[in-house]
Design an enzyme around this catalytic site. Structure first.
Site, PDB file in Angstrom:
ATOM      1  N   LYS A 118       0.726  -2.262  -4.053  1.00 60.72           N
ATOM      2  CA  LYS A 118       0.555  -1.793  -4.983  1.00 60.72           C
ATOM      3  C   LYS A 118       2.300  -2.293  -5.291  1.00 60.72           C
ATOM      4  O   LYS A 118       3.667  -2.475  -6.673  1.00 60.72           O
ATOM      5  CB  LYS A 118       0.548  -0.522  -4.438  1.00 60.72           C
ATOM      6  CG  LYS A 118      -0.100   0.090  -5.038  1.00 60.72           C
ATOM      7  CD  LYS A 118      -0.542   0.161  -6.661  1.00 60.72           C
ATOM      8  CE  LYS A 118      -2.897   0.579  -6.607  1.00 60.72           C
ATOM      9  NZ  LYS A 118      -2.796   0.307  -8.070  1.00 60.72           N
ATOM     10  N   TYR A 153      -3.395  -1.966   0.924  1.00 59.68           N
ATOM     11  CA  TYR A 153      -2.953  -1.025  -0.517  1.00 59.68           C
ATOM     12  C   TYR A 153      -1.785  -0.878  -1.099  1.00 59.68           C
ATOM     13  O   TYR A 153      -1.408  -1.736  -1.989  1.00 59.68           O
ATOM     14  CB  TYR A 153      -3.771   0.516  -0.085  1.00 59.68           C
ATOM     15  CG  TYR A 153      -3.537   1.281  -1.584  1.00 59.68           C
ATOM     16  CD1 TYR A 153      -3.829   1.383  -2.774  1.00 59.68           C
ATOM     17  CD2 TYR A 153      -2.826   2.133  -1.113  1.00 59.68           C
ATOM     18  CE1 TYR A 153      -4.403   1.962  -4.108  1.00 59.68           C
ATOM     19  CE2 TYR A 153      -2.823   3.339  -1.972  1.00 59.68           C
ATOM     20  CZ  TYR A 153      -3.433   3.235  -3.640  1.00 59.68           C
ATOM     21  OH  TYR A 153      -3.039   3.823  -4.168  1.00 59.68           O
TER      22      TYR A 153
END
Ligand code: AKB
Length: 317
Positions: free
Chosen positions: A146, A142
Protein backbone atom coordinates in the site's frame (compact mmCIF):
# COMPACT_ATOMS: atom_id res chain seq x y z
CA UNK A 1 -19.16 17.76 -22.70
CA UNK A 2 -18.18 15.46 -19.83
CA UNK A 3 -19.24 11.82 -20.11
CA UNK A 4 -21.95 10.33 -17.86
CA UNK A 5 -20.42 8.89 -14.68
CA UNK A 6 -20.11 5.11 -14.94
CA UNK A 7 -18.38 3.43 -12.04
CA UNK A 8 -16.56 0.12 -11.70
CA UNK A 9 -15.93 -1.18 -8.18
CA UNK A 10 -13.33 -3.92 -7.78
CA UNK A 11 -13.43 -6.05 -4.62
CA UNK A 12 -17.14 -5.26 -4.34
CA UNK A 13 -17.79 -8.24 -2.08
CA UNK A 14 -15.35 -7.01 0.57
CA UNK A 15 -16.28 -5.27 3.81
CA UNK A 16 -16.09 -1.77 2.31
CA UNK A 17 -16.97 -2.78 -1.24
CA UNK A 18 -20.44 -4.10 -0.34
CA UNK A 19 -21.56 -0.95 1.45
CA UNK A 20 -19.83 1.36 -1.02
CA UNK A 21 -21.63 -0.34 -3.93
CA UNK A 22 -24.99 0.31 -2.28
CA UNK A 23 -24.12 3.94 -1.49
CA UNK A 24 -22.85 4.69 -5.01
CA UNK A 25 -25.88 3.02 -6.57
CA UNK A 26 -28.17 5.21 -4.48
CA UNK A 27 -26.28 8.22 -5.84
CA UNK A 28 -25.74 7.30 -9.47
CA UNK A 29 -28.40 4.64 -10.18
CA UNK A 30 -27.90 0.88 -10.25
CA UNK A 31 -27.04 0.56 -13.98
CA UNK A 32 -24.26 3.12 -13.57
CA UNK A 33 -22.37 1.22 -10.88
CA UNK A 34 -20.85 -2.10 -11.91
CA UNK A 35 -19.80 -4.23 -8.96
CA UNK A 36 -17.05 -6.77 -9.56
CA UNK A 37 -15.16 -9.34 -7.55
CA UNK A 38 -13.29 -12.58 -7.97
CA UNK A 39 -16.03 -14.55 -6.26
CA UNK A 40 -19.57 -14.96 -7.44
CA UNK A 41 -21.42 -14.26 -4.21
CA UNK A 42 -23.59 -11.57 -5.82
CA UNK A 43 -24.25 -13.35 -9.09
CA UNK A 44 -28.00 -12.63 -8.86
CA UNK A 45 -27.17 -8.92 -9.30
CA UNK A 46 -27.39 -8.11 -13.02
CA UNK A 47 -24.85 -5.29 -12.60
CA UNK A 48 -22.36 -7.60 -10.95
CA UNK A 49 -19.52 -9.19 -12.92
CA UNK A 50 -16.80 -11.68 -12.22
CA UNK A 51 -13.46 -9.90 -12.54
CA UNK A 52 -9.94 -11.07 -11.76
CA UNK A 53 -8.01 -7.84 -11.20
CA UNK A 54 -4.83 -9.53 -12.42
CA UNK A 55 -6.42 -9.94 -15.85
CA UNK A 56 -5.57 -6.54 -17.33
CA UNK A 57 -7.04 -7.29 -20.77
CA UNK A 58 -10.37 -8.16 -19.19
CA UNK A 59 -10.33 -4.91 -17.15
CA UNK A 60 -9.80 -2.99 -20.41
CA UNK A 61 -12.72 -4.84 -22.03
CA UNK A 62 -14.98 -4.09 -19.05
CA UNK A 63 -14.06 -0.39 -19.18
CA UNK A 64 -14.85 -0.28 -22.90
CA UNK A 65 -18.01 -2.41 -22.75
CA UNK A 66 -19.58 -0.50 -19.84
CA UNK A 67 -18.09 2.92 -20.75
CA UNK A 68 -16.53 3.17 -17.29
CA UNK A 69 -15.33 6.65 -16.27
CA UNK A 70 -14.30 6.00 -12.64
CA UNK A 71 -12.85 3.04 -10.76
CA UNK A 72 -13.00 2.46 -7.02
CA UNK A 73 -10.27 -0.13 -6.80
CA UNK A 74 -11.17 -1.80 -3.48
CA UNK A 75 -9.76 -5.29 -4.12
CA UNK A 76 -6.91 -6.12 -1.72
CA UNK A 77 -5.42 -8.72 0.57
CA UNK A 78 -5.33 -7.30 4.13
CA UNK A 79 -2.61 -7.24 6.77
CA UNK A 80 -3.01 -10.58 8.54
CA UNK A 81 -3.80 -12.69 5.47
CA UNK A 82 -1.03 -10.93 3.58
CA UNK A 83 1.57 -12.44 5.89
CA UNK A 84 0.72 -15.96 4.72
CA UNK A 85 1.58 -15.16 1.11
CA UNK A 86 3.62 -11.96 0.70
CA UNK A 87 4.32 -12.47 -3.03
CA UNK A 88 0.63 -12.90 -3.83
CA UNK A 89 -0.15 -9.87 -1.67
CA UNK A 90 2.28 -7.77 -3.69
CA UNK A 91 0.80 -9.04 -6.93
CA UNK A 92 -2.81 -8.39 -5.96
CA UNK A 93 -2.28 -5.13 -4.07
CA UNK A 94 0.45 -3.53 -6.14
CA UNK A 95 0.73 -5.00 -9.65
CA UNK A 96 -3.02 -4.75 -10.23
CA UNK A 97 -2.92 -1.09 -9.20
CA UNK A 98 -0.15 -0.37 -11.72
CA UNK A 99 -2.23 -1.96 -14.50
CA UNK A 100 -5.18 0.24 -13.58
CA UNK A 101 -2.98 3.35 -13.33
CA UNK A 102 -1.68 2.53 -16.83
CA UNK A 103 -5.21 2.24 -18.14
CA UNK A 104 -6.02 5.61 -16.52
CA UNK A 105 -2.87 7.13 -18.02
CA UNK A 106 -4.00 6.12 -21.51
CA UNK A 107 -6.86 8.55 -20.94
CA UNK A 108 -9.51 5.92 -20.38
CA UNK A 109 -10.63 7.08 -16.95
CA UNK A 110 -11.65 10.39 -15.41
CA UNK A 111 -10.91 9.40 -11.80
CA UNK A 112 -9.51 6.55 -9.77
CA UNK A 113 -9.84 5.77 -6.05
CA UNK A 114 -7.07 3.82 -4.33
CA UNK A 115 -7.74 2.68 -0.74
CA UNK A 116 -4.67 2.95 1.45
CA UNK A 117 -4.40 2.24 5.15
CA UNK A 118 -2.81 2.97 8.51
CA UNK A 119 -0.71 -0.13 7.73
CA UNK A 120 1.61 2.13 5.69
CA UNK A 121 2.96 3.36 9.03
CA UNK A 122 5.67 1.43 10.86
CA UNK A 123 7.90 1.42 13.89
CA UNK A 124 9.67 4.62 12.81
CA UNK A 125 6.40 6.58 12.55
CA UNK A 126 5.24 8.68 15.53
CA UNK A 127 2.43 6.58 17.03
CA UNK A 128 0.45 9.41 18.59
CA UNK A 129 -1.32 11.93 16.42
CA UNK A 130 0.58 10.61 13.38
CA UNK A 131 1.06 13.50 10.92
CA UNK A 132 0.24 13.29 7.22
CA UNK A 133 3.78 13.42 5.95
CA UNK A 134 5.97 10.95 7.81
CA UNK A 135 8.65 8.46 6.81
CA UNK A 136 6.88 5.22 5.91
CA UNK A 137 8.57 1.99 6.93
CA UNK A 138 5.74 -0.55 7.06
CA UNK A 139 6.31 -3.96 8.64
CA UNK A 140 3.77 -6.06 6.70
CA UNK A 141 3.53 -7.21 3.07
CA UNK A 142 0.16 -5.43 2.98
CA UNK A 143 1.63 -2.19 4.33
CA UNK A 144 4.57 -2.33 1.91
CA UNK A 145 2.26 -2.88 -1.07
CA UNK A 146 0.00 0.00 0.00
CA UNK A 147 2.88 2.41 0.74
CA UNK A 148 4.39 1.64 -2.67
CA UNK A 149 0.93 2.03 -4.22
CA UNK A 150 0.57 5.49 -2.69
CA UNK A 151 3.93 6.58 -4.12
CA UNK A 152 3.01 5.33 -7.58
CA UNK A 153 -0.36 7.08 -7.41
CA UNK A 154 1.52 10.30 -6.70
CA UNK A 155 3.92 9.56 -9.55
CA UNK A 156 1.15 8.89 -12.07
CA UNK A 157 -0.61 12.08 -10.99
CA UNK A 158 2.52 14.22 -11.31
CA UNK A 159 3.94 12.64 -14.45
CA UNK A 160 0.78 11.76 -16.41
CA UNK A 161 -1.95 13.83 -14.77
CA UNK A 162 -3.97 10.81 -13.60
CA UNK A 163 -6.68 12.05 -11.21
CA UNK A 164 -6.11 9.44 -8.51
CA UNK A 165 -7.33 10.00 -4.96
CA UNK A 166 -6.57 7.98 -1.86
CA UNK A 167 -7.40 7.58 1.84
CA UNK A 168 -5.52 5.84 4.64
CA UNK A 169 -8.39 3.93 6.22
CA UNK A 170 -8.23 2.97 9.88
CA UNK A 171 -9.94 -0.27 11.01
CA UNK A 172 -13.51 -0.27 9.68
CA UNK A 173 -16.45 -1.39 11.80
CA UNK A 174 -19.67 -2.50 10.14
CA UNK A 175 -22.70 -4.69 10.81
CA UNK A 176 -23.67 -5.14 7.14
CA UNK A 177 -20.48 -6.89 6.12
CA UNK A 178 -17.70 -8.79 7.84
CA UNK A 179 -14.02 -8.02 7.33
CA UNK A 180 -11.65 -10.79 6.47
CA UNK A 181 -7.93 -11.13 7.00
CA UNK A 182 -7.22 -7.87 8.80
CA UNK A 183 -5.68 -7.03 12.17
CA UNK A 184 -8.49 -4.67 13.15
CA UNK A 185 -11.12 -7.39 12.45
CA UNK A 186 -11.41 -8.08 16.18
CA UNK A 187 -13.47 -4.89 16.53
CA UNK A 188 -16.23 -6.43 14.37
CA UNK A 189 -15.92 -10.06 15.53
CA UNK A 190 -16.30 -8.93 19.15
CA UNK A 191 -19.85 -7.65 18.55
CA UNK A 192 -21.00 -10.90 16.93
CA UNK A 193 -19.50 -13.01 19.71
CA UNK A 194 -20.84 -10.72 22.45
CA UNK A 195 -24.37 -11.13 21.11
CA UNK A 196 -24.12 -14.85 20.29
CA UNK A 197 -21.98 -16.20 23.17
CA UNK A 198 -21.40 -13.33 25.65
CA UNK A 199 -17.73 -14.21 25.36
CA UNK A 200 -14.91 -13.22 23.00
CA UNK A 201 -11.32 -14.40 22.87
CA UNK A 202 -9.37 -11.44 21.57
CA UNK A 203 -6.26 -11.94 19.43
CA UNK A 204 -4.88 -8.53 20.51
CA UNK A 205 -3.84 -7.50 24.03
CA UNK A 206 -6.27 -5.49 26.12
CA UNK A 207 -4.46 -2.15 25.91
CA UNK A 208 -3.78 -2.24 22.15
CA UNK A 209 -5.05 1.14 21.03
CA UNK A 210 -5.81 1.43 17.30
CA UNK A 211 -7.51 4.01 15.05
CA UNK A 212 -11.01 2.85 14.01
CA UNK A 213 -13.97 4.18 12.05
CA UNK A 214 -17.64 3.29 11.65
CA UNK A 215 -18.41 2.27 8.07
CA UNK A 216 -20.79 5.15 7.31
CA UNK A 217 -18.00 7.60 8.04
CA UNK A 218 -15.62 5.64 5.81
CA UNK A 219 -18.12 5.63 2.93
CA UNK A 220 -18.89 9.34 3.39
CA UNK A 221 -15.16 10.17 3.36
CA UNK A 222 -14.60 8.10 0.21
CA UNK A 223 -17.42 9.73 -1.71
CA UNK A 224 -16.55 13.22 -0.41
CA UNK A 225 -12.95 12.84 -1.54
CA UNK A 226 -13.99 11.58 -4.97
CA UNK A 227 -16.48 14.40 -5.40
CA UNK A 228 -14.21 17.14 -4.02
CA UNK A 229 -13.03 19.86 -6.43
CA UNK A 230 -9.88 18.89 -8.25
CA UNK A 231 -8.13 22.00 -6.90
CA UNK A 232 -8.85 21.12 -3.26
CA UNK A 233 -6.95 17.83 -3.40
CA UNK A 234 -3.46 18.83 -2.34
CA UNK A 235 -1.91 15.40 -1.93
CA UNK A 236 -2.10 12.33 -4.13
CA UNK A 237 -0.69 9.96 -1.57
CA UNK A 238 -3.28 8.65 0.92
CA UNK A 239 -4.94 11.25 3.11
CA UNK A 240 -4.77 10.51 6.85
CA UNK A 241 -8.31 9.86 8.07
CA UNK A 242 -9.49 9.55 11.64
CA UNK A 243 -12.63 9.22 13.76
CA UNK A 244 -11.86 7.39 17.03
CA UNK A 245 -9.22 5.26 18.71
CA UNK A 246 -9.84 2.62 21.35
CA UNK A 247 -8.39 -0.53 22.88
CA UNK A 248 -10.11 -3.93 23.24
CA UNK A 249 -10.58 -3.13 26.94
CA UNK A 250 -12.43 0.11 26.13
CA UNK A 251 -14.57 -1.61 23.51
CA UNK A 252 -15.37 -4.40 25.99
CA UNK A 253 -16.59 -1.80 28.49
CA UNK A 254 -18.68 -0.04 25.84
CA UNK A 255 -20.38 -3.33 24.85
CA UNK A 256 -20.98 -4.23 28.51
CA UNK A 257 -23.30 -1.21 28.71
CA UNK A 258 -25.66 -3.31 26.55
CA UNK A 259 -24.62 -6.85 27.52
CA UNK A 260 -23.48 -6.70 31.16
CA UNK A 261 -22.45 -10.40 31.26
CA UNK A 262 -20.15 -10.05 28.26
CA UNK A 263 -16.70 -11.44 29.08
CA UNK A 264 -13.46 -11.09 27.18
CA UNK A 265 -10.27 -13.14 27.41
CA UNK A 266 -7.00 -12.22 25.74
CA UNK A 267 -4.82 -14.49 23.65
CA UNK A 268 -2.58 -12.28 21.50
CA UNK A 269 -1.16 -13.96 18.39
CA UNK A 270 1.06 -12.76 15.50
CA UNK A 271 -1.39 -9.92 14.80
CA UNK A 272 -0.23 -8.24 18.02
CA UNK A 273 3.13 -7.47 16.37
CA UNK A 274 1.31 -5.94 13.39
CA UNK A 275 -0.90 -3.78 15.61
CA UNK A 276 2.10 -2.65 17.67
CA UNK A 277 3.75 -1.28 14.52
CA UNK A 278 0.73 0.92 13.70
CA UNK A 279 -0.36 4.30 15.03
CA UNK A 280 -2.60 4.78 18.06
CA UNK A 281 -4.07 8.10 16.94
CA UNK A 282 -3.98 9.96 13.64
CA UNK A 283 -3.78 13.63 12.72
CA UNK A 284 -6.17 14.03 9.79
CA UNK A 285 -6.27 17.84 9.81
CA UNK A 286 -5.28 18.01 6.12
CA UNK A 287 -8.41 16.09 5.10
CA UNK A 288 -10.52 18.29 7.37
CA UNK A 289 -9.04 21.52 6.02
CA UNK A 290 -8.70 20.67 2.33
CA UNK A 291 -11.99 18.92 1.53
CA UNK A 292 -14.01 19.43 4.73
CA UNK A 293 -13.88 15.90 6.12
CA UNK A 294 -15.85 15.47 9.36
CA UNK A 295 -16.60 12.24 11.17
CA UNK A 296 -20.00 11.55 12.76
CA UNK A 297 -19.42 8.44 14.88
CA UNK A 298 -17.50 8.01 18.13
CA UNK A 299 -17.15 4.85 20.25
CA UNK A 300 -20.51 5.33 22.03
CA UNK A 301 -22.54 6.03 18.89
CA UNK A 302 -20.83 3.26 16.92
CA UNK A 303 -21.39 0.69 19.70
CA UNK A 304 -25.06 1.61 19.89
CA UNK A 305 -25.67 1.24 16.17
CA UNK A 306 -23.72 -2.03 15.99
CA UNK A 307 -25.64 -3.61 18.88
CA UNK A 308 -29.04 -2.45 17.62
CA UNK A 309 -28.47 -3.70 14.10
CA UNK A 310 -26.81 -7.00 14.96
CA UNK A 311 -29.54 -7.76 17.52
CA UNK A 312 -32.10 -7.28 14.74
CA UNK A 313 -30.09 -9.43 12.31
CA UNK A 314 -29.71 -12.32 14.77
CA UNK A 315 -33.37 -12.16 15.81
CA UNK A 316 -34.58 -12.34 12.21
CA UNK A 317 -32.33 -15.36 11.37
C1 AKB B 1 -6.30 -4.46 8.43
O1 AKB B 1 -6.47 -4.66 9.64
O2 AKB B 1 -5.47 -5.05 7.75
C2 AKB B 1 -7.15 -3.40 7.76
C3 AKB B 1 -6.44 -2.09 7.73
C4 AKB B 1 -6.23 -1.31 8.96
O3 AKB B 1 -6.04 -1.66 6.68
N1 AKB B 1 -8.39 -3.26 8.42
Amino acid sequence: MSKKTKILITGANGQLGQVLTKALRERHGVPNVIASDINLKNSNDSNYIFLDILNTERIKEVIADYEITQIYHMAAILSANGEWNPAKTWNVNFNALISILDIAKEGNLEKLFFPSTIAVFGNTTPRMNTPQDVPLLPETAYGISKAAGELWCNYYYKRYGVDVRSLRYPGIISYQSIPSGGTTDYAVEIFHEAIKHQHYECFLGEETMLPMMYIDDAIDATIALMEADYSSIKTRIGYNLSAMSFSPRQLHLAIQQYIPDFKITYKPDFRQGIADSWSETIDDSRAREEWNWQHQYDLTKMTDIMIQNLNKQYKSN
